[in-house]
Every structure is written in structure tokens, then in C-alpha cells.
Design a protein around this motif. Structure first.
Motif, short mmCIF file in Angstrom:
data_model
loop_
_atom_site.label_atom_id
_atom_site.label_comp_id
_atom_site.label_asym_id
_atom_site.label_seq_id
_atom_site.Cartn_x
_atom_site.Cartn_y
_atom_site.Cartn_z
N SER A 1 0.78 -1.24 -0.10
CA SER A 1 -0.20 -0.09 0.05
C SER A 1 0.82 1.29 -0.07
O SER A 1 0.32 2.33 -0.48
CB SER A 1 -1.02 -0.12 1.33
N GLU A 2 2.10 1.22 0.48
CA GLU A 2 2.94 2.35 0.58
C GLU A 2 4.07 2.53 -0.50
O GLU A 2 4.71 3.34 -0.64
CB GLU A 2 3.59 2.45 1.91
N ASN A 3 3.92 1.46 -1.53
CA ASN A 3 5.00 1.53 -2.45
C ASN A 3 4.73 2.65 -3.33
O ASN A 3 3.35 2.77 -4.00
CB ASN A 3 4.87 0.10 -3.23
N SER A 4 5.87 3.09 -3.87
CA SER A 4 5.66 4.31 -4.87
C SER A 4 6.68 4.20 -6.03
O SER A 4 7.73 4.93 -5.54
CB SER A 4 5.62 5.70 -4.03
N GLY A 5 6.55 3.63 -6.93
CA GLY A 5 7.70 3.40 -7.87
C GLY A 5 7.08 4.02 -9.22
O GLY A 5 6.16 4.71 -9.26
N ASN A 6 7.75 3.64 -10.27
CA ASN A 6 7.11 4.12 -11.59
C ASN A 6 5.74 3.37 -11.89
O ASN A 6 4.93 4.11 -12.46
CB ASN A 6 8.27 3.46 -12.72
N ILE A 7 5.69 2.34 -11.54
CA ILE A 7 4.15 1.53 -11.56
C ILE A 7 3.59 1.37 -10.28
O ILE A 7 4.49 0.94 -9.21
CB ILE A 7 4.46 0.23 -12.34
N SER A 8 2.47 1.98 -9.83
CA SER A 8 2.09 1.94 -8.69
C SER A 8 1.58 0.77 -8.35
O SER A 8 0.51 0.13 -8.87
CB SER A 8 0.77 3.16 -8.64
N CYS A 9 2.33 -0.11 -7.44
CA CYS A 9 1.81 -1.47 -7.20
C CYS A 9 0.52 -1.40 -6.28
O CYS A 9 -0.13 -2.31 -6.08
CB CYS A 9 2.68 -2.30 -6.14
N SER A 10 0.37 -0.36 -5.45
CA SER A 10 -0.81 -0.23 -4.72
C SER A 10 -1.98 -0.32 -5.45
O SER A 10 -2.96 -0.98 -5.41
CB SER A 10 -0.79 0.98 -3.80
N LYS A 11 -2.03 0.41 -6.62
CA LYS A 11 -3.15 0.47 -7.64
C LYS A 11 -3.56 -0.64 -8.24
O LYS A 11 -4.65 -1.41 -8.52
CB LYS A 11 -2.95 1.48 -8.71
N GLN A 12 -2.38 -1.27 -8.77
CA GLN A 12 -2.49 -2.68 -9.43
C GLN A 12 -2.81 -3.82 -8.68
O GLN A 12 -3.83 -4.89 -9.02
CB GLN A 12 -1.10 -2.94 -10.16
N LEU A 13 -2.41 -3.80 -7.42
CA LEU A 13 -2.61 -5.18 -6.36
C LEU A 13 -4.10 -4.90 -5.51
O LEU A 13 -4.59 -5.78 -5.25
CB LEU A 13 -1.50 -5.15 -5.87
N LEU A 14 -4.43 -3.76 -5.41
CA LEU A 14 -5.45 -3.37 -4.24
C LEU A 14 -6.55 -3.01 -5.03
O LEU A 14 -7.89 -3.01 -4.44
CB LEU A 14 -4.96 -2.36 -3.38
N SER A 15 -6.76 -2.10 -6.12
CA SER A 15 -7.90 -1.42 -6.82
C SER A 15 -8.08 -1.56 -8.42
O SER A 15 -8.97 -0.84 -8.65
CB SER A 15 -7.92 -0.19 -6.10
N SER A 16 -7.17 -2.69 -8.88
CA SER A 16 -7.28 -2.41 -10.24
C SER A 16 -8.53 -3.54 -10.83
O SER A 16 -8.74 -3.56 -12.10
CB SER A 16 -5.95 -3.05 -10.82
N ASP A 17 -9.16 -4.41 -10.10
CA ASP A 17 -10.17 -5.21 -10.32
C ASP A 17 -11.27 -5.06 -9.53
O ASP A 17 -11.11 -4.77 -8.37
CB ASP A 17 -9.38 -6.79 -10.52
N ARG A 18 -12.50 -5.69 -9.98
CA ARG A 18 -13.59 -5.89 -8.85
C ARG A 18 -13.50 -6.62 -7.93
O ARG A 18 -14.20 -6.37 -6.70
CB ARG A 18 -14.82 -6.32 -9.78
N LEU A 19 -12.86 -7.86 -7.93
CA LEU A 19 -12.69 -8.76 -6.68
C LEU A 19 -11.98 -8.14 -5.60
O LEU A 19 -12.03 -8.43 -4.49
CB LEU A 19 -12.11 -10.18 -7.10
N GLN A 20 -10.85 -7.57 -5.92
CA GLN A 20 -9.93 -6.80 -4.99
C GLN A 20 -9.28 -7.95 -3.92
O GLN A 20 -9.82 -7.73 -2.76
CB GLN A 20 -10.51 -5.56 -4.19
N ILE A 21 -8.61 -9.02 -4.48
CA ILE A 21 -8.59 -10.15 -3.77
C ILE A 21 -7.43 -9.85 -2.59
O ILE A 21 -7.74 -10.26 -1.55
CB ILE A 21 -7.87 -11.29 -4.83
N VAL A 22 -6.44 -9.13 -2.87
CA VAL A 22 -5.46 -8.81 -1.93
C VAL A 22 -6.08 -8.03 -0.72
O VAL A 22 -5.81 -8.43 0.49
CB VAL A 22 -4.48 -8.14 -2.47
N LEU A 23 -6.97 -7.09 -1.10
CA LEU A 23 -7.50 -6.24 -0.06
C LEU A 23 -8.46 -6.93 0.74
O LEU A 23 -8.46 -6.80 2.01
CB LEU A 23 -8.18 -4.73 -0.82
N ASN A 24 -9.22 -7.65 0.35
CA ASN A 24 -10.19 -8.48 0.89
C ASN A 24 -9.73 -9.40 1.71
O ASN A 24 -10.19 -9.78 2.88
CB ASN A 24 -11.37 -9.08 0.05
N MET A 25 -8.60 -10.14 1.03
CA MET A 25 -7.96 -10.92 1.95
C MET A 25 -7.28 -10.60 3.28
O MET A 25 -7.60 -11.23 4.48
CB MET A 25 -6.81 -11.65 1.00
#
Length: 321
Positions: free
Chosen positions: A135-159
Motif C-alpha cells: 500500500s505504501e509502494n511508490s515506484g514508476n508503476i504503482s503496485c498499490s493501484k495494481q494489486l489493491l484496486s485494479s479489479d472488481r474482486l480486490q483479492i489482496v485487499l479483501n484477504m
């Protein structure tokens, strides 16, 4: 001649480098970029880098039917670079997966009797660190956006939310010290008293007769009373205790009262009996005092004064005239 011709055909096929049904038609089935086109249905298709899965669906080389391991390998290698995460984000995802699996395993192993709060402290903190790294990663590609809010299921966040809710619903912070890294002093003392009581139960439970006068009830009474007093003290200071302590005390009380049929007289029995007796006789005392008080204040009739004789009254009237 026919047999010799048949053997010659087989030899020719073997020298061409492929089986009869596949390599013999390789020139017409090749799906290389230079010669795109749909293969004949029901035939294995070969490329320079290895076999493609069977029964390709369309002329453009679209996704095949998932009927073999080669199909999965082809799908992962063809165009995966357009959908895959960056290596840094994938490493964070792997770390989160390992931490989540470790915490799930620890919770399952300590589900009965419940020891989640005391035994799964490192796994819970490891999961929190892994989620914070995402959630706090800030690189060239936002891992937070891709892993936490890029899809409807939000598997990582819900888990993460689900595993975190197990910890919070268990009120584990009430069992731990201020840093949340180890059991608190009260929890350690409770666990020691609990072990003393359970060891005493195990020592005397081999005797078949259980009751208020059995050896178990007599010998283990002191340790059980100390455990109960310490638990009540913790309950006074902490209105909501963690599930580890509550579950352990409930199981111990069931062993003492139901399994071994032991009872401990309540220390407040005498005051309760005295107050109940006083309240029972209070109406009797009230009516008795009312009756005695009314007897003392009975009204007594006053006798009227007697009138004087009529002659004296007449004499007084004459004198006045």
C-alpha cells in the motif's frame, strides 16, 4: 511390390522428421508469423519453439482450449508481458502470499483450544508489514493501484481485511503488552495458574469417583480458586478480554463442574442469606409495630360534668330579679 512401396512410404515419413498425422503436413499447418492461417481441425500444430495446444480456435491464433499443460504454458508465454506485473510488484505480491498463508496455517492449528492471540503474533505482524509494503509502494508503476484496486474482486485487499478481522474480533490486543509483540504479564500469570489447575486435574482424574468429596475436588480446590480469583480480577480491569483467556476459563469451568462434579461454595453466601431473611420478616415487623402503636393511643371518652339542682338555679334567678 505393394509391401515394398508401403515400407518405402514409412521410411520416407521417418526421414522427414515427424509422425504420420502431424509432421507430414507440417508445411501446410505451420502457424509461423510468415504463414498465418487456421490449422485443420483435430490435428496437432507445431511451431519452431515447440508444440501448440490442440484445436486452435481461430485463424488469428487465439486462446486455445484448456485441455493440456501445453495450453497453459502457451497462454502464459504468449502476450504475458502485456498483462504481467513488474518484477518489484510481483515480489511484493509473493511476500504477501507467504505471510497470508503462514497466518492462515497458524490460526487453523490453534483453533481448538483457542490460542490464536498468543501463538500467531509473528505471523500477524508479518502480514501487516507485507500489506504496508504494497500500500505504501511508490515506484514508476504503482503496485498499490495494481494489486489493491485494479479489479472488481480486490483479492489482496479483501484477504487482508478478512485475516485482520479475525485478529480484531478475537480482541487479541487485550492479551498482549503495549507493543503487541508478546503476551502481557497478566496473561502469563493466568496461563501459569491454568497449567497448575490442569496438571492437578490430570493427576487426580484417574480415580473413578468424582464428587465434592473426591480427591480431585479437595486437592485441586486451592489452585482452581486461585485461577478463578485471578480471572475475576482481570475481568474487573478489562471489561473485554481476549478469546484465548475466555475460552480457556470456560473449558476449565466445564471440567470442574460438569466433568468432575466439583462445586465451590460462594463466599457471599452468609451475607445473602442474612439480607434475604431480613427482607422476608420486614412485613411482619411492620404490621406488628403498627398494631402495638395503635393500642397505646386509644381514645378515652370524657365524662360530662353533672348539672346543679333545679332549686339552686331558681334561687339564683330570684336574687337576680
Amino acid at each position: 511390390m505393394s509391401g515394398a512401396g508401403f515400407l518405402g512410404a514409412i521410411l520416407l515419413c521417418l526421414l522427414s522428421g515427424g509422425p504420420l498425422g502431424g509432421a507430414a503436413f507440417r508445411s501446410s499447418d505451420d502457424l509461423s508469423p510468415e504463414r498465418p492461417g487456421p490449422p485443420p481441425l483435430g490435428r496437432d500444430v507445431y511451431r519452431a519453439d515447440g508444440p501448440l495446444p490442440r484445436r486452435v480456435r481461430e485463424a488469428g491464433g487465439g486462446p486455445p482450449d484448456w485441455d493440456s499443460a501445453a495450453a497453459a504454458a502457451w497462454w502464459m508465454t504468449s502476450g504475458a508481458d502485456r498483462l504481467d506485473l513488474s518484477e518489484s510488484c510481483r515480489q511484493l505480491l509473493r511476500g504477501f502470499a507467504r505471510s497470508g498463508a503462514a497466518l492462515i496455517g497458524c490460526v487453523a492449528r490453534n483453533a481448538r483450544p483457542v490460542r490464536v492471540c498468543e501463538e500467531c503474533i509473528p505471523q500477524f505482524h508479518s502480514l501487516g508489514e507485507a500489506f504496508s509494503n504494497i500500500s505504501e509502494n511508490s515506484g514508476n508503476i504503482s503496485c498499490s493501484k495494481q494489486l489493491l484496486s485494479s479489479d472488481r474482486l480486490q483479492i489482496v485487499l479483501n484477504m487482508y481485511n478478512y485475516l485482520h478481522s479475525i485478529w480484531t474480533d478475537s480482541v487479541c490486543d487485550a492479551c498482549l503488552n503495549s507493543n503487541g509483540t508478546a503476551p502481557s504479564v497478566d496473561t502469563v500469570i493466568f496461563r501459569k495458574m491454568l497449567n497448575d489447575s490442569l496438571n492437578c486435574f490430570d493427576r487426580y482424574s484417574k480415580y473413578p469417583d468424582h464428587g465434592n468429596r473426591s480427591d480431585l475436588c479437595i486437592k485441586c480446590k486451592t489452585s482452581y480458586n486461585n485461577l478463578t480469583k485471578w480471572y475475576n480480577k482481570m475481568a474487573d480491569t478489562q471489561p473485554i478480554m481476549c478469546i484465548d483467556i475466555v475460552d480457556a476459563m470456560n473449558l476449565t469451568r466445564q471440567l470442574w463442574s460438569k466433568t468432575y462434579n466439583c462445586t465451590v461454595p460462594c463466599s457471599d453466601t452468609v451475607p445473602v442469606i442474612a439480607v434475604s431473611t431480613f427482607l422476608l420478616f420486614l412485613p411482619v415487623i411492620f404490621y406488628l409495630s403498627t398494631y402495638l402503636h395503635s393500642e397505646q393511643k386509644k381514645m378515652k371518652l370524657m365524662e360530662p360534668k353533672r348539672l346543679k339542682p333545679c332549686s339552686s338555679a331558681a334561687h339564683i334567678e330570684d336574687r337576680s330579679s
